[in-house]
Design a protein around this motif. Structure first.
Motif, PDB file in Angstrom:
ATOM      1  N   ASP A  75       0.860  -1.175   0.000  1.00 51.07           N
ATOM      2  CA  ASP A  75       0.000   0.000   0.000  1.00 51.07           C
ATOM      3  C   ASP A  75       0.900   1.230   0.000  1.00 51.07           C
ATOM      4  O   ASP A  75       1.561   1.523   0.998  1.00 51.07           O
ATOM      5  N   LEU A  76       0.937   1.930  -1.127  1.00 51.52           N
ATOM      6  CA  LEU A  76       1.825   3.077  -1.269  1.00 51.52           C
ATOM      7  C   LEU A  76       1.101   4.395  -0.998  1.00 51.52           C
ATOM      8  O   LEU A  76       1.400   5.417  -1.590  1.00 51.52           O
ATOM      9  N   SER A  77       0.139   4.353  -0.054  1.00 50.29           N
ATOM     10  CA  SER A  77      -0.637   5.565   0.241  1.00 50.29           C
ATOM     11  C   SER A  77       0.250   6.681   0.776  1.00 50.29           C
ATOM     12  O   SER A  77      -0.076   7.848   0.645  1.00 50.29           O
ATOM     13  N   GLY A  78       1.405   6.342   1.340  1.00 54.10           N
ATOM     14  CA  GLY A  78       2.331   7.374   1.798  1.00 54.10           C
ATOM     15  C   GLY A  78       3.098   8.017   0.661  1.00 54.10           C
ATOM     16  O   GLY A  78       3.766   9.025   0.837  1.00 54.10           O
ATOM     17  N   VAL A  79       3.006   7.405  -0.526  1.00 55.96           N
ATOM     18  CA  VAL A  79       3.803   7.885  -1.657  1.00 55.96           C
ATOM     19  C   VAL A  79       2.894   8.455  -2.745  1.00 55.96           C
ATOM     20  O   VAL A  79       2.813   9.657  -2.937  1.00 55.96           O
ATOM     21  N   ASP A  80       2.182   7.592  -3.450  1.00 54.34           N
ATOM     22  CA  ASP A  80       1.336   8.068  -4.557  1.00 54.34           C
ATOM     23  C   ASP A  80      -0.068   7.471  -4.516  1.00 54.34           C
ATOM     24  O   ASP A  80      -0.778   7.494  -5.512  1.00 54.34           O
ATOM     25  N   ASP A  81      -0.458   6.931  -3.367  1.00 55.93           N
ATOM     26  CA  ASP A  81      -1.833   6.444  -3.148  1.00 55.93           C
ATOM     27  C   ASP A  81      -2.228   5.284  -4.065  1.00 55.93           C
ATOM     28  O   ASP A  81      -3.402   5.092  -4.345  1.00 55.93           O
ATOM     29  N   ARG A  82      -1.239   4.510  -4.519  1.00 56.58           N
ATOM     30  CA  ARG A  82      -1.562   3.325  -5.301  1.00 56.58           C
ATOM     31  C   ARG A  82      -1.241   2.075  -4.496  1.00 56.58           C
ATOM     32  O   ARG A  82      -0.563   2.129  -3.488  1.00 56.58           O
ATOM     33  N   LYS A  83      -1.747   0.949  -5.001  1.00 53.87           N
ATOM     34  CA  LYS A  83      -1.347  -0.346  -4.459  1.00 53.87           C
ATOM     35  C   LYS A  83      -0.587  -1.094  -5.543  1.00 53.87           C
ATOM     36  O   LYS A  83      -0.890  -0.945  -6.728  1.00 53.87           O
TER      37      LYS A  83
END
Length: 135
Positions: A75-83
């Motif tokens: 979960d890359l919500s801290g980066v670009d909000d993608r999974k």
């Protein structure tokens, strides 16, 4: 062939082409401007196949906790909000991450040279290079 142990506290000493990498991820300009000013630290605990990489900054912290060779949903919500479906493996003495998702060719490679930790970030043909020094 022994893989390096990445355990340690690492301070960023250089960050090249990072804004272009964030653009490739469609990160909005406000966040890009903040992110490019940051000099995050890496706090890594590496025990066998289990690795925890904490990226620490005044703006946001990002935790990556994984087992080498085991695919997981990141979960890359801290980066670009993608999974992404992420797999990290050793290729020789380099730790290579493949992040399968919307962005083509996304991933990164970590390796150690002396007391420096190198990180190459990749997305959609753009490459950013970061270097950290062990403290």
């Amino acid at each position: 062939n022994m893989v390096p142990n990445l355990t340690g506290y690492w301070k960023m000493i250089s960050n090249d082409n990072f804004e272009e990498y964030l653009k490739a991820l469609d990160v909005n300009i406000a966040i890009r401007k903040i992110a490019t000013l940051l000099k995050p630290d890496k706090d890594i605990v590496h025990e066998g196949d289990h690795i925890i990489i904490k990226t620490l900054s005044t703006f946001k912290n990002y935790n990556m906790d994984f087992y080498v060779g085991q695919e997981f949903e990141e979960d890359l919500s801290g980066v670009d909000d993608r999974k992404c479906m992420t797999t990290i493996t050793w290729e020789g003495d380099r730790l290579v991450c493949v992040q399968k998702g919307e962005i083509e060719g996304r991933g990164w490679t970590h390796w150690v040279e002396g007391d420096e930790l190198h990180l190459e970030l990749r997305a959609a043909g753009v490459v950013s290079k970061q270097v950290f020094k062990k403290t």
